[in-house]
Design a protein around this motif. Sequence first.
Motif, short mmCIF file in Angstrom:
data_model
loop_
_atom_site.label_atom_id
_atom_site.label_comp_id
_atom_site.label_asym_id
_atom_site.label_seq_id
_atom_site.Cartn_x
_atom_site.Cartn_y
_atom_site.Cartn_z
N VAL A 1 -0.19 -7.68 2.45
CA VAL A 1 -0.87 -6.70 3.31
C VAL A 1 -0.68 -5.26 2.84
O VAL A 1 -1.25 -4.35 3.43
N LEU B 1 -4.07 -6.58 0.13
CA LEU B 1 -5.33 -6.40 0.86
C LEU B 1 -5.67 -4.93 1.04
O LEU B 1 -6.86 -4.58 1.12
N GLY B 2 -4.65 -4.07 1.10
CA GLY B 2 -4.93 -2.64 1.26
C GLY B 2 -5.73 -2.05 0.13
O GLY B 2 -6.40 -1.01 0.30
N SER C 1 -3.98 -5.04 7.37
CA SER C 1 -3.23 -4.51 6.24
C SER C 1 -2.50 -3.24 6.67
O SER C 1 -2.81 -2.66 7.71
#
Length: 593
Positions: free
Chosen positions: A47, A52-53, A66
Amino acid sequence: MAGSNDLYSPVMSDALVILGAAGIVIPVFNRFRITPVIGFILVGLLVGPFGLGRHVFEYPLLTHISITDPSGLDVFAEFGIILLLFSIGLELSFSRLWDMRRMVFGLGSLELILIGSSLTFIFASIGQAFSGALALGLALALSSTALVLKISNAATPVGKASLAMLLFEDIALVPIIFLLGALAPHAGADGMGNLIHTLGWGTVVVVGLLVFGRYLLPPLFAQAARTKSPELFLAASMLVVILASLLTAAVGLSPIVGALVAGLLIAETEYHSEVEQIMEPFKGLALGVFLITIGMSIDLLVVWENLYSILVATVGVILIKAVVTGVLLRLMGARRGTATETGILMSSPSETTLIVLTAASSAQLIQPGTAQFWQIVTAIGLTVTPLLAMAGKVAARRVDTVEAPHHPSEEGGKPRTIIVGFGRVGRLVADMLTRHDRPYVAVDTDTDFVDEGRRRGYAVTFGDAGRGDAMERLGAADAAAVIITMDVPVTAQRIVRKLRQQYPDLPIIARARDADHAALLYRAGATHAVPETLESSLQLSEAVLVETGVAMGPVIASIHEKRDQLREQIMNQGGLSEKPALRSGQMREPERV
């Protein structure tokens, strides 16, 4: 609308991600008996800004699952370390800390100096300037207080040695940072003066906390106890730890020093167990936040591009630290298993390594690129710490093999009994054998049980009865009997079967969980299998009969008769019509009264 915007603010989104991670990681990893440390670090990888960020701008919905502001978690991560040191202080006491002073300032200082010097020499020999080599050596010599103490048990030899070294490293952190500042190219002549000033004021603050805390904390917690309010107890505990941390931080010391002192002070009061219980959930959650930040600092793309160099650096640091720590402990008298496990457990870098690397980069002792490289190495080292802990336990079992008995298997003409497994049941059996002047030797695969037994004067050694020639080396061929006390059904059956094949006439008495397990043990070749559930029922029946006025003689006779009936039923269940033959004069059926 304002309320809606507040609901979906980055802070609220990050809080939901963290709480959701804790709600998933802890139960799932506990279900598979894996430390949640790895889970939290993997969540950070997933995250964080390099997970995902990285795709938030392409897929805005990822904002809600995230971490959008990793730097905002730093204060929570630091708070997790503070609570961890506070809990360590609660488990210690001034008397115990005083008893550990030689280990802390002897073993701890030697470990830091030797590893720091070794790494400094290596970095200097490959072209790093001496000041930069010293900075890298000291930074990487530090070990993770947060993870090592979370994984190890402070009551075991491994835990005690680790705690002593980690306490010294935490104390030495401030002088290390000031030393790097004094070595900086732009440092003035007052660098050492600042260090002396900080240490002086730090001593005053710590002494003040110790003096005032002894008089102020007991009435404070007594008042909280009178209210019978857990909330007030929590508020008082948080007030003490935060105030102590702020005071030490205000004079330039690390806030974790204040947290440790606060824990030590509360440990001296009668309320320490209540405080420890109340603070436990907060410590775990804050530590989880810290681990998530470690995971977020790893950029897998950078790792992939520099995979070979990073792997070599990580493995090199781990090997050097493990070898130096293990050899040092061995030279100071630790057992081979303890030295091996402690060395491997302490071999990864630390969260404080990141602090020292940042300080070294700010002081221009190392280049920013060099600092980033070793920060990635540190993050990977922290990630594999739980795996190193498991590897350390396995390695300790391998090197701490069964020692061949130096005395014959018969002592004073009496054959010796071998006890396999030295937990609660094994110790009780050993006590009864000693009381009736029967020689014995116990063997166990758990180094903690072995160490504790030896400290208490029991004849116990390390070894795995199910492997190799361990039982032969213990003298099973001439033993009076072998007693299997372990509460692991499959392992017990395997050992019984192996012993019966090797020693057909050896009396084997095995602990069983229930009647079904006892039947399997009889089938494997046990002479006697003692089901815990049935024995507890017989003891309860005996107590009831005696208390209701039945004479002791008839009671004992009926209990023996019932035990024989149950044993016969179990043996029939196991497919045996009679027990294995016994050697003459060694074991007999208990006579009925």
